[in-house]
Enzyme design. Structure first.
Site: not given
Length: 469
Positions: A119-120
Site C-alpha cells: 500500500f505504500k
C-alpha cells in the site's frame, strides 16, 4: 486568508512555525519545532461534490481531492500530470480494486498493485514524483532519510531510484523484516540508493530518524527530506482510497449507507488518512483499528492510555511498532487543536511518561489480533472463500470479524501482496507455492547492498556524510 487557502497552508502540531505552503511542507517533512505538519483547516465536502466524484477514475479522484490541499503551490495542469504519472505505474487501471471477500460479507481493498506490491506505493510513487518536480523547479539536491518496518523502505526506494538530485538512505531493523522485503530494498542497483540495516527494532530507527531531523544544522546542511509518514504528502495520497473504497462498496451494495473501514496499522499513518477522509465527509461510519501483539494503539483506544510496551516480533512485521509516529497528528485534534497541550504531552512521553486522554471518540473502535488469529484467518479465508490474505491483512480481517458493526458493511484494507510473506502463508495453509509473485521471484539470489550500523544518531550522520561530502 480564505477558507480555500487555509486547506493548503500548513502548521505544526506543536505550534512553533509560521504557516507554510504545500511544497514547503513536503520539503520540510518533519516540522522544525519537532512536531508534525497538518493543514490549517480540513475541508468538508458537500454532497453535491461527492456525488460528482463517484464516477471518476482513481487518478481523477486523486487529483480532485489532493488539489484542495495543494492550492496555488503547483499549477493545476502540472499537478494533474504529476498525479497521472504516479498511478500509471500500477498494474491495474483501477489502481485500488475493491472486491467481495468470497461470501464472508466483508469487502477487501487491494492496495498492493504498485511496483513494490504494498500500500505504500499509493503514496510513495506520488511523493517521489513530487520531490523530483519541486527540485526541478527550485534546483538543488534532496537527501532522503527514512526508517521502515518493511514496506515503506522499498516503496520509497522505488519512488526515487535513479532520480536526478536525490539520494535516499533507508534504515530497517536487521533480521526483523521478511527476506523478500529486504530483497526489495537491498538489491536495487541504483547508485543513489543506500540501505542501512540497524542493530535494533523499527522503533529504534524511528527514534534516530527524529533525532537526526531535530539536529537542525545537520538537516539544513545535508538538505534532508522525509519519506516516512511524518511527511504530509504521504497522508494526503492515502486519503483518496478511503473515498474510493467507500464509493465502490456502496456501488456494489446499491445503497448509500456509511461503511466501516478496518485498518491494520502500526504507525497510525494509514488510519489517520481515514480519519481525515471521515472529517471531510467520506461515507465512513467508523474506523476499526487493528493491531497485532504490538498493541499500543488498540490499548489507547480501549483504555485512553498511550503507553510503551516491548516490541514483539510477529508474522506481520510492518506492524511491529510500539511508538506510532503519526499518533501526534491525531492527538492534536483529540485535544482540540491545542498545540501547547500537544507539545507538553509529547515531551512528557519522550521522557517516559504515559499520555492519558479522558473520554472516547466514536470515529474509532479498536482490536488486537494475535499470531494464532492471523494464521487461522489466512487458513479460513483460503479454505472457505479462496481469498489469500497476507498476514497484515489477516490481522485486519480477524479484528473485523471480532468487532462487527450491526447493519454496517466492513471494508478491510489488504496492505500487501501475500507473495511477500510466503513463510506465513505456508504456516497457515501448508503450501508456500500459493504465495508467489513473478516480480518477487526475480529477486531471489541477487546480492544484497547494505551497511549494518547501530541505531545511534552520530553513527547514522557520519555514514551519510561519508557518502554525501
Amino acid at each position: 486568508m480564505t477558507m480555500k487557502q487555509s486547506f493548503s497552508q500548513y502548521i505544526s502540531t506543536r505550534g512553533g512555525i509560521a504557516p507554510i505552503n504545500f511544497t514547503d511542507a513536503v520539503m520540510m517533512g518533519l516540522a522544525t519545532d519537532g512536531g508534525l505538519l497538518v493543514p490549517s483547516a480540513i475541508p468538508v465536502i458537500s454532497e453535491e461534490t461527492m456525488e460528482s466524484w463517484r464516477a471518476l477514475s482513481y487518478p481523477e479522484l486523486a487529483f480532485e481531492i489532493m488539489r484542495l490541499f495543494v492550492g496555488d503551490a503547483i499549477p493545476e495542469s502540472d499537478f494533474k500530470a504529476l498525479v497521472d504519472a504516479s498511478y500509471a505505474t500500477f498494474d491495474t487501471k483501477e489502481v485500488v480494486p475493491i472486491r467481495a471477500a468470497g461470501m464472508s460479507g466483508l469487502y477487501i481493498a487491494e492496495l498492493y498493485h504498485g511496483p513494490t506490491l504494498a500500500f505504500k506505493d499509493v503514496a510513495l510513487q506520488f511523493l517521489g514524483n513530487l520531490f523530483a518536480y519541486v527540485l526541478k523547479k527550485r534546483g538543488g539536491r534532496l537527501n532522503i532519510l527514512g526508517a521502515t518496518s518493511g514496506d515503506t523502505g522499498s516503496a520509497a526506494i522505488h519512488g526515487v531510484r535513479g532520480k536526478d538530485g536525490i539520494e535516499i538512505f533507508i534504515m530497517y531493523p536487521e533480521g526483523r523484516v521478511s527476506p523478500l522485503q529486504e530483497l526489495q530494498m537491498a538489491t536495487v542497483p541504483d547508485s543513489n540508493v543506500h540501505c542501512i540495516a540497524i542493530n535494533g527494532t523499527f522503533d529504534d530507527g524511528q527514534r534516530v530518524l527524529k533525532e537526526v531531523f531535530n539536529d537542525l544544522p545537520f538537516k539544513t546542511s545535508m538538505h534532508l527530506g522525509a519519506v516516512n509518514s511524518v511527511n504530509w504528502a504521504r497522508i494526503l495520497a492515502q486519503v483518496v482510497y478511503y473515498f474510493w473504497g467507500s464509493f465502490r462498496v456502496q456501488e456494489s451494495l446499491q445503497e448509500r449507507k456509511p461503511i466501516q473501514v478496518c485498518v491494520p496499522t502500526g504507525n497510525f499513518g494509514d488510519i489517520f488518512a481515514g480519519y481525515v477522509a471521515r472529517r471531510m465527509g467520506a461515507p465512513i461510519r467508523r474506523l476499526l483499528l487493528a493491531t497485532n501483539e504490538n498493541d499500543i494503539l488498540s490499548r489507547f483506544f480501549n483504555t485512553g492510555v498511550y503507553s510503551r510496551g516491548e516490541v514483539h516480533p510477529t508474522l506481520s512485521p510492518s506492524m511491529d511498532i510500539q511508538v506510532a509516529s503519526n499518533f501526534e497528528r491525531y492527538l492534536y485534534y483529540r485535544v482540540g487543536e491545542d498545540s501547547a497541550k500537544v507539545k507538553e504531552l509529547m515531551e512528557g512521553f519522550a521522557k517516559g511518561q504515559n499520555i492519558c486522554i479522558d473520554g472516547s471518540d466514536d470515529a474509532f473502535a479498536a482490536g488486537c489480533g494475535n499470531t494464532a488469529m492471523t494464521l487461522a484467518t489466512i487458513r479460513k479465508y483460503w479454505t472457505e472463500h479462496k481469498v489469500l490474505l497476507d498476514p497484515h491483512g489477516a490481522v485486519g480481517v480477524a479484528v473485523a470479524e471480532a468487532k462487527p458493526l450491526e447493519g454496517v458493511t466492513t471494508l478491510c484494507l489488504e496492505t500487501a501482496h501475500p507473495g511477500k510473506f510466503p513463510a506465513a502463508v505456508a504456516q497457515a495453509v501448508g503450501d508456500e507455492s500459493l504465495a508467489v509473485h513473478p516480480a518477487l521471484e526475480k529477486l531471489k539470489g541477487l546480492p544484497l547492498r547494505k551497511t549494518i550500523l547501530n541505531p545511534e544518531r552520530k553513527e547514522i550522520e557520519d555514514f551519510m556524510k561519508s557518502i554525501l561530502e
